[in-house]
Design a protein around this motif. Sequence first.
Motif, mmCIF file in Angstrom:
data_model
loop_
_atom_site.group_PDB
_atom_site.id
_atom_site.type_symbol
_atom_site.label_atom_id
_atom_site.label_comp_id
_atom_site.label_asym_id
_atom_site.label_seq_id
_atom_site.Cartn_x
_atom_site.Cartn_y
_atom_site.Cartn_z
ATOM 1 N N GLY A 480 -0.832 7.805 -6.316
ATOM 2 C CA GLY A 480 -0.727 6.436 -7.042
ATOM 3 C C GLY A 480 -1.034 5.331 -6.105
ATOM 4 N N TYR A 481 -1.191 5.490 -5.059
ATOM 5 C CA TYR A 481 -1.437 4.337 -4.041
ATOM 6 C C TYR A 481 -2.822 4.317 -3.435
ATOM 7 C CZ TYR A 481 3.557 3.123 -3.557
ATOM 8 O OH TYR A 481 4.714 2.960 -3.994
ATOM 9 N N MET A 482 -3.250 3.336 -3.154
ATOM 10 C CA MET A 482 -4.406 3.340 -2.043
ATOM 11 C C MET A 482 -3.946 3.681 -0.716
ATOM 12 S SD MET A 482 -7.082 0.164 -1.371
ATOM 13 C CE MET A 482 -7.238 -0.247 -2.974
ATOM 14 N N GLY A 483 -3.713 4.867 -0.256
ATOM 15 C CA GLY A 483 -2.874 5.540 0.433
ATOM 16 C C GLY A 483 -2.922 5.031 1.971
ATOM 17 N N MET A 484 -4.190 4.823 2.704
ATOM 18 C CA MET A 484 -4.279 4.377 3.961
ATOM 19 C C MET A 484 -3.869 3.060 4.083
ATOM 20 S SD MET A 484 -4.719 5.544 6.783
ATOM 21 C CE MET A 484 -5.890 6.835 7.026
ATOM 22 N N VAL A 485 -4.038 2.281 2.951
ATOM 23 C CA VAL A 485 -3.793 0.819 2.693
ATOM 24 C C VAL A 485 -2.177 0.720 2.740
ATOM 25 C CG1 VAL A 485 -3.606 -1.413 1.556
ATOM 26 C CG2 VAL A 485 -5.941 -0.347 2.015
ATOM 27 N N ARG A 486 -1.424 1.555 1.932
ATOM 28 C CA ARG A 486 -0.075 1.517 1.621
ATOM 29 C C ARG A 486 0.617 2.036 3.228
ATOM 30 N NH1 ARG A 486 3.561 4.135 2.563
ATOM 31 N NH2 ARG A 486 2.321 5.957 3.042
ATOM 32 N N GLN A 487 -0.163 2.931 3.758
ATOM 33 C CA GLN A 487 0.418 3.233 5.276
ATOM 34 C C GLN A 487 0.650 2.201 6.004
ATOM 35 O OE1 GLN A 487 -0.683 6.999 6.789
ATOM 36 N NE2 GLN A 487 -0.189 6.302 8.704
#
Length: 576
Positions: A480-487
């Motif tokens: 559901g996320y833009m994963g690396m940005v969320r990290q």
Amino acid sequence: MPSNSRDSAPAAENQPERTGAQIIVDTLLDLGVEVMFGYTGGVVLPLFDRLYDAPIRFIIPRHEQGGCHMADAYARASGKVGVVLATSGPGACNLVTGLATAMMDSIPMVAFTGQVRTELIGNDAFQEADTTGITRPITKHNSIVKDVKDLERTVREAFYIASTGRPGPVLIDLPVDVEVSKYAGNGKVETNLRGYKVRPKGHARQISTAAEAINKSERPVLYVGGGVIIANAAEELRALAEKAHLPVTMTLLGLGSIDQRHPESLDMLGMHGSAYANYAVQESDLLIAVGARFDDRVTGKLSTFAPNAKIVHIDIDPASISKNVHVDIPVVGDAKYILTELTKEVEHRPREAWFARIAEWKKKFPFKYDGNAGPIKPQYVIEEVCRQTNSDAIVATGVGQHQMWAAQFYRFTRPRQFITSGGLGTMGFGLPAAIGAQIARPDATVIDIDGDHSFNMTLTELATAVQYELPIKVCLMNNGYMGMVRQWQELFYGRRYACSYLKNPDYAAVARAMGAAGITVDKKEDVPKVIEQMLAEKRPCVVDFHVEAEENVWPMVPAGKSLNEMDGLDILERLI
């Protein structure tokens, strides 16, 4: 490839008069082009009309960017030059991201773009764009052909430039009147580029100096980039590593240059590389870089990179030497040739203490994740894909967390097996790249390990895979996320997840609507059987894995930190 000597072209009678479009097609066939990608439009209709009868397979994407990525991946998977064709204006502009991706990763590609009639150039004619001006910074070379007499020579030069030295994309802009103009010609045209001379053989003394440094070193590391794969030098690399007994670490694009199951492999280094590779580089006394460019994701803080190491740099591109890191022993030339010569001069050294130290790091800091947690872990999916394909699939990816997990948890065994965007970090690359790779390697199992946000950008190309009956597999790590940005937002912005979450569609339903197979997986226990089902599919198949939403990629070297200053090592230690 044509000879690099125009002066030796044989005399010949004038050829029959041909249109510019026919000259292009005849030249492509003579150069061995079997596949092209692209999208039609008004000013390239003369060329498409000639391609209609040509024995060249033409793949039509749903968007020019997708076609450019397909040509790129075709080149990566096959070692041949990828060819893409687009019309003027928006068609040409839609190639920009694909050209920049290929340029950053040194991929041999030739792009043909249509252009308005020569007398209209500069008048803001319908669908006019300054294509050569727009693409000059993101191509190895480009040109606009305004005289049909120059056409064959320009095409041959484009393929020569694209595929020699440090490869890259070359663009040819074609005004429509040049496509329809006629010219008889004077026999076969050869290329002779006086300002472009490729010198593959490295200086003998520099090679000997590098060999001496290797023989004297106690803690050497081979640092290998995509240039080894481009040069088809994997066997020569393996021979050097085995004879001199050298540990080998690879960049993202270098994965596959040595079998990761071998004890010499340190896997990937850098921001999300292995702790053991990063520690080994930082403690090395000699770093031998081959076909790598010391980019920021590899080096971390430049001033503290490999602080105790003398550096050998082997590269075909003299402009890359000492560009980012001072080099002690430069060797300019083709990696295949230089590694062969280097292997002749190195001695076998057991280096038992050094390999014992590396073994300690490997034992203490393996790639690891919490497999006992409830939600599906993306790392588990990739491990299972690797197990069921016996490390033998061609893997394409988009860009983000899933890309790093693929690099960490899939074991690559050979060159041209990992197809991913490195330097530009292009989201949306994975699906069209899988299509291009499957066309290059119809015998192979091709899997796109993708993220939901990357997949969203080019998912219309699934219809292309269906149309051409390409049995590609798509494994979506859907969190559901833009994963690396969320990290990064979690670690550095206090979990303020600004604009990094989107509501996704039902990907399995979308896949079925396009004519592909579509499966949704919510439970960990279903992962193995669904992967087995996916691999057995004879048509394109999308598997939507609903994975842990806030899983992070470890280890991680934060921006501005040294390679040995990795976050997440305490987490990895607890999981052993």
